[in-house]
Design a protein around this motif. Sequence first.
Motif, PDB file in Angstrom:
ATOM      1  N   ASP A  29       0.765  -1.119  -0.102  1.00 38.39           N
ATOM      2  CA  ASP A  29       0.027   0.085   0.144  1.00 38.39           C
ATOM      3  C   ASP A  29       0.756   1.214  -0.024  1.00 38.39           C
ATOM      4  OD1 ASP A  29       1.170   0.249   2.594  1.00 38.39           O
ATOM      5  OD2 ASP A  29      -0.908  -0.677   3.669  1.00 38.39           O
ATOM      6  N   PHE A  56       1.751   3.404   2.085  1.00 34.44           N
ATOM      7  CA  PHE A  56       2.552   3.526   3.343  1.00 34.44           C
ATOM      8  C   PHE A  56       3.817   2.559   3.280  1.00 34.44           C
ATOM      9  CE2 PHE A  56       3.911   2.276   7.877  1.00 34.44           C
ATOM     10  CZ  PHE A  56       4.230   3.454   8.213  1.00 34.44           C
ATOM     11  N   GLN A  59       9.194   2.012  11.898  1.00 30.73           N
ATOM     12  CA  GLN A  59       8.041   2.309  11.525  1.00 30.73           C
ATOM     13  C   GLN A  59       7.174   0.995  10.748  1.00 30.73           C
ATOM     14  OE1 GLN A  59       7.166   6.158   9.734  1.00 30.73           O
ATOM     15  NE2 GLN A  59       9.529   6.535  10.067  1.00 30.73           N
ATOM     16  N   GLY A  98       5.539   1.163  14.499  1.00 27.25           N
ATOM     17  CA  GLY A  98       4.291   1.642  13.274  1.00 27.25           C
ATOM     18  C   GLY A  98       3.079   0.899  13.873  1.00 27.25           C
ATOM     19  N   MET A 111      -0.550   2.922  14.867  1.00 30.93           N
ATOM     20  CA  MET A 111      -1.511   2.760  13.972  1.00 30.93           C
ATOM     21  C   MET A 111      -2.735   2.088  15.212  1.00 30.93           C
ATOM     22  SD  MET A 111      -0.272   3.762  11.607  1.00 30.93           S
ATOM     23  CE  MET A 111       0.970   3.076  10.483  1.00 30.93           C
ATOM     24  N   ALA A 152       5.023   7.320  12.358  1.00 32.12           N
ATOM     25  CA  ALA A 152       4.411   6.554  11.558  1.00 32.12           C
ATOM     26  C   ALA A 152       2.844   6.743  11.405  1.00 32.12           C
ATOM     27  CB  ALA A 152       4.345   5.151  12.072  1.00 32.12           C
ATOM     28  N   GLN A 199       1.419   8.368   8.017  1.00 33.36           N
ATOM     29  CA  GLN A 199       0.123   7.511   7.342  1.00 33.36           C
ATOM     30  C   GLN A 199      -1.093   8.655   7.076  1.00 33.36           C
ATOM     31  OE1 GLN A 199      -1.102   4.740   6.221  1.00 33.36           O
ATOM     32  NE2 GLN A 199      -1.189   3.492   7.727  1.00 33.36           N
ATOM     33  N   ARG A 200      -1.277   9.727   7.941  1.00 31.13           N
ATOM     34  CA  ARG A 200      -2.114  10.890   7.844  1.00 31.13           C
ATOM     35  C   ARG A 200      -1.665  11.662   6.384  1.00 31.13           C
ATOM     36  NH1 ARG A 200      -5.538  12.682  11.743  1.00 31.13           N
ATOM     37  NH2 ARG A 200      -5.537  14.862  10.503  1.00 31.13           N
ATOM     38  N   GLY A 258      -2.710   9.851   3.318  1.00 28.68           N
ATOM     39  CA  GLY A 258      -4.115   9.444   3.342  1.00 28.68           C
ATOM     40  C   GLY A 258      -4.666  10.883   3.213  1.00 28.68           C
TER      41      GLY A 258
END
Length: 460
Positions: free
Chosen positions: A63, A65, A137, A142, A146, A253, A257-258, A261
């Motif tokens: 993905d 990430f 991460q 990581g 999450m 991490a 991720q934010r 996204g």
Amino acid sequence: MDEGAWKKTLLALVLVFSMKTEASISNHMNDFIRAVQWLEDRVQGSDLVTVLRALRQAAALDDVFLQHFLASPKSDSSEMVVSASRYLREVLHHQVTEDSREGGVVLTSDGTTVALRPVVLGLEAGLSTGNVSHVHQLTLAGDLGMAIEGEVDLLGADGCWDDLDSPRVFTLTDDSPALTTAAINGGMDGFILGLEASNRRPLKLSSLLKSYYCHQLDADGLDAAPLLISRRRRENFRTLAPPAVVVREAVKAVELQRKLGGHPELGLKQKRLLHFLMERGVKELVVKFVDCPPMISRCMWGARPYKGTPTNLTLPLPYLYIHHTFSPSKPCLSFEQCSADMRSIQRYHQDERGWADIGYSFLAGSDGYIYEGRGWFWRGAHTRLHNSVGYGVAFIGNYTDVLPTQNAMGLVRYKLASCATGSRRLVDNFILQGHRQVVDTDCPGDALFNEIKSWEHFGK
Ligand SMILES: *[C@@H]1O[C@H](CO)[C@@H](O)[C@H](O)[C@H]1NC(C)=O
Ligand SMILES: *[C@@H]1O[C@H](CO)[C@@H](O)[C@H](O)[C@H]1NC(C)=O
Ligand SMILES: *[C@@H]1O[C@H](CO)[C@@H](O)[C@H](O)[C@H]1NC(C)=O
């Protein structure tokens, strides 16, 4: 052979392997290692990173990430091989389903269950970039980030396998959302192995996994064992990953991720909150997974049920009583042996003595693990007239003339004791005694009794 023919041959092999898979390949680490070996043997010129990428493609682990840290796996013939294998796809895809089943985990020879995803990712990151922050991460930091960001507030849900000889289905015993024990074990392993791989390039993935997960202890137990083995994951993680660094990497991490996204950057206040939440999470992790001793739960050693209804203890307790089993007289050095000993002690206590269950609260193997007897909450049958006021902990073996391994003693003296006081199951100033101090017996053996006289908390 031209390339097309070669691919066809490979595909044929894959199908054979996939068919065998359904019939005989289990969720045991040994079977996963066999699958990796199969891959290494058949894919020409497959170096470690290629094999890892192939595994990752098989599990569809790709993905945005992951792409930030790791190259996207290209589809070449070796990956085609893997894509055809249902087994690899399942065993690398970590998930918890509605019915509390945890997928993507394997049982290892030392009796612990690990998620494979972080192991594979950590190794690839360590090998391909060697950047420690990346390894963090993609592994425990990581995953922890999450989980906490997703408001999962419980760490370490554990479970039971359907069958210990041929494990296939792992069911969690706690159905709250959690970063599971298997994910944490795999996350620690992935970090440790990734860091190791970045320093010293291993030759083959299968050999690395074998030496890490399948090391057999000799008579000195963990005292003389190599450093890089799964039984030492907690001490290695403690040494290699300071809590403050884990917090920092977990925050990074989540922020990454934010960003990936498309979410707006966090404000200062939100950043502080995130940091606070991560600190709290890592603290809980350290208490449960670094300070507390690793424990093999009842279902994992194949315990029979308690007969009747257990009596609850009133916690915290003021005493800890030290025992030896006397018989079995030999220290146990493997999950198999220790589990067999546990079952025979329980059988003896239930069938010959007529007790409700194995008498001790906990037992210490020489394989690096504490085995759960009646556990933290149920009153035991270990120290006559004192069972309501203390835990009874027995070292498996006969310690009349010799001592348990340093590692086994350390597990009880430091880990179990601090874990118990930290969780308010023993009072802070609890008293540690040998069985013979309160009951007319030689237990815990002359050698061990002399030894515990110098331990903290020893008292009359
Ligand atoms: C590791 O990667 C990060 C970016 O993800 C970078 O800022 C850092 O400098 C790298 N560290 C090393 C030692 O290369
Ligand atoms: C004993 O503790 C369990 C939870 O650990 C609880 O469900 C049960 O009601 C308790 N039994 C008694 C008799 O207090
Ligand atoms: C325990 O060890 C002592 C001293 O070595 C020995 O005399 C005794 O027979 C042993 N007991 C068992 C059950 O092995």
